[in-house]
Enzyme design. Structure first.
Site, PDB file in Angstrom:
ATOM      1  N   LYS A 110     -96.491 -65.580   2.218  1.00  0.00           N
ATOM      2  CA  LYS A 110     -97.836 -65.004   2.278  1.00  0.00           C
ATOM      3  C   LYS A 110     -97.751 -63.579   1.723  1.00  0.00           C
ATOM      4  O   LYS A 110     -97.701 -62.604   2.477  1.00  0.00           O
ATOM      5  CB  LYS A 110     -98.347 -65.020   3.724  1.00  0.00           C
ATOM      6  CG  LYS A 110     -99.837 -64.846   3.866  1.00  0.00           C
ATOM      7  CD  LYS A 110    -100.233 -64.823   5.334  1.00  0.00           C
ATOM      8  CE  LYS A 110    -100.236 -66.202   5.969  1.00  0.00           C
ATOM      9  NZ  LYS A 110    -100.769 -66.182   7.348  1.00  0.00           N
ATOM     10  N   PHE A 115    -104.740 -67.924   8.665  1.00  0.00           N
ATOM     11  CA  PHE A 115    -103.902 -68.326   9.788  1.00  0.00           C
ATOM     12  C   PHE A 115    -103.626 -69.827   9.660  1.00  0.00           C
ATOM     13  O   PHE A 115    -104.517 -70.640   9.858  1.00  0.00           O
ATOM     14  CB  PHE A 115    -104.600 -68.029  11.118  1.00  0.00           C
ATOM     15  CG  PHE A 115    -103.641 -67.912  12.260  1.00  0.00           C
ATOM     16  CD1 PHE A 115    -102.751 -68.931  12.560  1.00  0.00           C
ATOM     17  CD2 PHE A 115    -103.615 -66.766  13.036  1.00  0.00           C
ATOM     18  CE1 PHE A 115    -101.862 -68.823  13.607  1.00  0.00           C
ATOM     19  CE2 PHE A 115    -102.736 -66.644  14.102  1.00  0.00           C
ATOM     20  CZ  PHE A 115    -101.852 -67.666  14.382  1.00  0.00           C
ATOM     21  N   GLY A 120     -90.207 -71.937  14.586  1.00  0.00           N
ATOM     22  CA  GLY A 120     -91.104 -72.386  13.528  1.00  0.00           C
ATOM     23  C   GLY A 120     -90.500 -73.254  12.457  1.00  0.00           C
ATOM     24  O   GLY A 120     -91.176 -74.102  11.883  1.00  0.00           O
ATOM     25  N   ASP A 136     -97.220 -72.440  14.469  1.00  0.00           N
ATOM     26  CA  ASP A 136     -98.019 -72.542  15.689  1.00  0.00           C
ATOM     27  C   ASP A 136     -99.030 -71.422  15.838  1.00  0.00           C
ATOM     28  O   ASP A 136     -98.990 -70.412  15.139  1.00  0.00           O
ATOM     29  CB  ASP A 136     -97.084 -72.499  16.910  1.00  0.00           C
ATOM     30  CG  ASP A 136     -96.606 -71.074  17.204  1.00  0.00           C
ATOM     31  OD1 ASP A 136     -96.845 -70.586  18.320  1.00  0.00           O
ATOM     32  OD2 ASP A 136     -95.988 -70.442  16.316  1.00  0.00           O
ATOM     33  N   ASP A 157     -94.192 -63.311   5.937  1.00  0.00           N
ATOM     34  CA  ASP A 157     -95.460 -62.573   5.817  1.00  0.00           C
ATOM     35  C   ASP A 157     -95.184 -61.083   5.646  1.00  0.00           C
ATOM     36  O   ASP A 157     -95.037 -60.620   4.524  1.00  0.00           O
ATOM     37  CB  ASP A 157     -96.432 -62.884   6.960  1.00  0.00           C
ATOM     38  CG  ASP A 157     -95.780 -62.863   8.317  1.00  0.00           C
ATOM     39  OD1 ASP A 157     -94.857 -62.071   8.540  1.00  0.00           O
ATOM     40  OD2 ASP A 157     -96.221 -63.631   9.187  1.00  0.00           O
ATOM     41  N   GLU A 207     -86.456 -70.256   6.968  1.00  0.00           N
ATOM     42  CA  GLU A 207     -87.585 -69.748   7.742  1.00  0.00           C
ATOM     43  C   GLU A 207     -88.841 -70.539   7.397  1.00  0.00           C
ATOM     44  O   GLU A 207     -88.931 -71.114   6.307  1.00  0.00           O
ATOM     45  CB  GLU A 207     -87.765 -68.261   7.416  1.00  0.00           C
ATOM     46  CG  GLU A 207     -88.860 -67.549   8.167  1.00  0.00           C
ATOM     47  CD  GLU A 207     -88.666 -67.509   9.671  1.00  0.00           C
ATOM     48  OE1 GLU A 207     -88.870 -68.567  10.307  1.00  0.00           O
ATOM     49  OE2 GLU A 207     -88.353 -66.435  10.211  1.00  0.00           O
TER      50      GLU A 207
END
Length: 198
Positions: free
Chosen positions: A150, A171, A60, A178, A122, A118
């Site tokens: 988040k 999302f 990511g 992704d 979350d 990163e």
């Protein structure tokens, strides 16, 4: 060829409910993070001659790392890693496995400052364990940099030393993030339509 690219971008865009960050906004965010890193490590790197390694978490963070390192105004080294708590199954084992690419010895260098980069924080569960594992390796310091946070999803406290922006509990995809390995190539970050993943 140009027509094909247009078709692809339009087909991906149809799955996006709302653009959260444009390319320009992302560029500004990355620039601010890079400036903060440069200021925080300037004395260590330029005066004390310590190493600074940017350690990107795949997959990511690849886009974020690519743009971030171009804006850090210091000598740095770049490495990538995989971090997993799932083993070969579908449920977390509770133990994080770390695999570093070309130079795994960077994890144990006492003269090296590491910044783990990163894409998003979350729940914080895997990152909390990852930081714990990394801090036992004997580096000079270990810090965390994340493009997005988040906080509404947090289950384990994790301190982010260098943060791009906070995002709502939606999302999001694009710019490396992704859903089922798709949408990473979008140049912006958008909220994915619920019907795509529900």
């Amino acid at each position: 060829m140009a027509e094909d690219k247009s078709i692809l971008k339009n087909s991906l865009f149809c799955d996006i409910d709302k653009v959260l960050f444009t390319e320009k906004q992302l560029d500004d965010i990355v620039g601010n993070v890079a400036k903060a890193i440069t200021e925080a490590y300037a004395e260590k790197v330029l005066v004390k001659k310590e190493k600074l390694v940017i350690l990107g978490v795949l997959n990511g963070a690849f886009q974020f790392v690519s743009d971030l390192v171009k804006k850090i105004d210091l000598p740095i080294e770049i490495e990538f890693m995989f971090a997993s708590s799932y083993g070969s199954g579908t449920k977390s084992t509770g133990e994080v496995t770390v695999k570093v690419g070309k130079n795994p010895e960077v994890l144990e260098d006492p003269d090296t400052n590491i910044i783990i980069v990163e894409d998003i924080v979350d729940s914080g569960n895997t990152l909390s364990q990852l930081l714990s594992v990394m801090r036992e390796k004997g580096n000079k310091s270990v810090a965390l940099c994340a493009l997005f946070d988040k906080p509404e999803r947090r289950e384990t406290d994790v301190y982010v030393d260098f943060l791009g922006a906070r995002v709502p509990d939606e999302f999001i995809v694009g710019y490396g993030l992704d859903y089922s390995e798709k949408y990473r190539n979008l140049p912006y970050v958008g909220i994915l339509k619920r019907e795509i993943y529900e």
